[in-house]
Design an enzyme around this catalytic site. Sequence first.
Site, short mmCIF file in Angstrom:
data_model
loop_
_atom_site.label_atom_id
_atom_site.label_comp_id
_atom_site.label_asym_id
_atom_site.label_seq_id
_atom_site.Cartn_x
_atom_site.Cartn_y
_atom_site.Cartn_z
N HIS A 19 11.46 10.22 31.51
CA HIS A 19 10.75 9.02 31.05
C HIS A 19 11.40 7.80 31.68
CE1 HIS A 19 9.58 5.75 28.37
NE2 HIS A 19 8.56 6.49 28.00
N ASP A 21 12.22 4.78 30.79
CA ASP A 21 13.30 4.15 30.04
C ASP A 21 14.55 5.02 30.00
OD1 ASP A 21 11.67 1.95 29.49
OD2 ASP A 21 10.89 2.87 27.65
N LYS A 22 14.35 6.33 29.93
CA LYS A 22 15.49 7.25 29.89
C LYS A 22 16.15 7.38 31.26
CE LYS A 22 16.24 7.79 25.94
NZ LYS A 22 17.54 7.26 25.58
N GLU A 47 22.74 -3.02 32.80
CA GLU A 47 21.32 -2.87 32.55
C GLU A 47 20.63 -2.32 33.80
OE1 GLU A 47 20.51 -3.36 29.56
OE2 GLU A 47 22.18 -4.60 28.86
N GLU A 60 27.32 -7.09 33.51
CA GLU A 60 28.71 -7.50 33.65
C GLU A 60 29.62 -6.28 33.63
OE1 GLU A 60 25.93 -9.98 32.44
OE2 GLU A 60 26.80 -8.83 30.79
N LYS A 174 6.80 13.37 26.80
CA LYS A 174 7.01 12.89 25.44
C LYS A 174 6.64 14.00 24.46
CE LYS A 174 6.16 7.89 25.60
NZ LYS A 174 5.33 6.81 24.99
N PHE A 238 -2.22 14.03 33.13
CA PHE A 238 -0.96 13.26 33.20
C PHE A 238 -0.27 13.67 34.50
CE2 PHE A 238 3.26 12.29 30.73
CZ PHE A 238 3.51 11.23 31.61
N ASP A 246 4.93 3.81 34.81
CA ASP A 246 5.35 2.71 33.93
C ASP A 246 6.74 2.25 34.34
OD1 ASP A 246 3.30 2.44 31.67
OD2 ASP A 246 3.71 4.59 31.61
N ALA A 247 6.97 0.95 34.31
CA ALA A 247 8.32 0.44 34.54
C ALA A 247 9.22 0.85 33.39
CB ALA A 247 8.29 -1.09 34.66
N ARG A 252 15.44 0.72 25.61
CA ARG A 252 14.13 0.48 25.02
C ARG A 252 13.67 1.64 24.14
NH1 ARG A 252 9.60 -2.11 28.93
NH2 ARG A 252 9.59 0.02 29.75
N LYS A 253 14.55 2.62 23.90
CA LYS A 253 14.17 3.77 23.07
C LYS A 253 15.19 3.97 21.95
CE LYS A 253 10.29 5.04 24.86
NZ LYS A 253 9.97 3.64 25.19
N LYS A 273 26.85 0.50 27.75
CA LYS A 273 27.83 -0.33 27.04
C LYS A 273 29.10 0.45 26.80
CE LYS A 273 24.18 -2.84 24.59
NZ LYS A 273 23.62 -3.19 23.27
N LYS A 277 31.78 -2.54 22.63
CA LYS A 277 30.53 -3.02 22.06
C LYS A 277 30.23 -2.20 20.80
CE LYS A 277 30.12 -4.76 26.34
NZ LYS A 277 31.24 -4.70 27.31
N ASP A 279 27.91 -2.24 18.71
CA ASP A 279 26.57 -1.74 18.44
C ASP A 279 26.41 -0.32 18.96
OD1 ASP A 279 26.70 -2.77 21.01
OD2 ASP A 279 24.92 -4.01 20.84
#
Length: 394
Positions: A19, A21-22, A47, A60, A174, A238, A246-247, A252-253, A273, A277, A279
């Site tokens: 995917h 995003d992955k 990123e 960074e 998915k 598909f 898709d970009a 984002r997941k 990260k 961090k 989070d």
Amino acid sequence: MSKIRVDHVFTSESVSEGHPDKVCDQISDAILDACLKKDSESRVACETLVTTNLVVNAGEISCSGWDQIDPYALVKEVVRDIGYDHEKLKFCADTFEYICRLHKQSADISQGVTAGEGLFQAQGAGDQGMMFGYASNETDALMPAPVYYSHLLLDELQKIRKAGSIPYLRPDSKSQVSIQYVNGQPDHITAVVISHQTDDVPLEQIQADLKVVAETVLAPSGLVKDNIEYFINPTGKFVIGGPHGDAGLTGRKIIVDTYGGVGSHGGGAFSGKDPSKVDRSAAYYARYVAKNIVAANLARKCEVQVAYAIGVAEPLSINVDTYGTGKLEDSELEVIVASKELFDFRPAALIQELGLLEPKGWSYRDTAAYGHFGRDQFPWEKTDKVSALKAFLK
């Protein structure tokens, strides 16, 4: 005190390593892994963006061995490993354009999260915010059943794809699993959705092959009782997928990465990260605490929330919610968790306890597909505090 919904249907999804995003999450974490191997004190906030035959890195990085790392080579390796190795996919390890805009971490942030610097002279949290950890006795992995089985479906399909057993499968996919709960516990699966990128082959063949895979994966769950509705490639086709379809972006997941929408989420993403961090690292530690509480049979479900201020080591708050299933009051569990007798949420302490700076037997890239939780290879999944927690019942 929270209540458990007794009878309802709950649905969670997963997305595969192919995917878009992955793809980004894995690239960002591969760069993190490379930095930590060179310098365990690296600061990384990497990123990634992908689209048709393009990869962009920005963010960074402070790493003493950065000049010895070739990010382009790392990205090519990840893209090829995932399966984007042919030009017809319009995103190919051999031909993509690469743009790198990585630079050094802000000195203002660094002084607050490096031990011995800043106002508090101890390693502070890398950012403000709140993080959540969750566990439930619904599965052996102490994960919510819908997201757990969604991950299992795609993990099996990627193994089949890479083995060539179903030769027309391509990397992007998915899944979605819906489960009927009765008396607060999963009772049976009501629906399964699988959307899988393929070569241009007949839909009937795809649906037949993938239904067999799904039935095989789900049979041991004990949740296959009634007729399950299967929706396999429900759009009918598909073929165009991955970053060409898709970009993709890092982070984002976040619901796929955690508990499939069960419980709460603080909003912070994980991949790319380093452990300073919170989070990422504190969410891992909160899962560790919640899982040990459930594994010790102190509760059937448990959610742990922790909150931080940037640059401050001590958490601002710790909250425990057992949804009315606890054998101790939630306030008693909060005292146990916050006392530092068994658990210590200060960033330096939790990083050391989980070995997050020098991963052994796992990598951050391993986390970036099929869930950060519920897989025993990761140190935050260990249940080594069970005996100590059970002692509080006496």
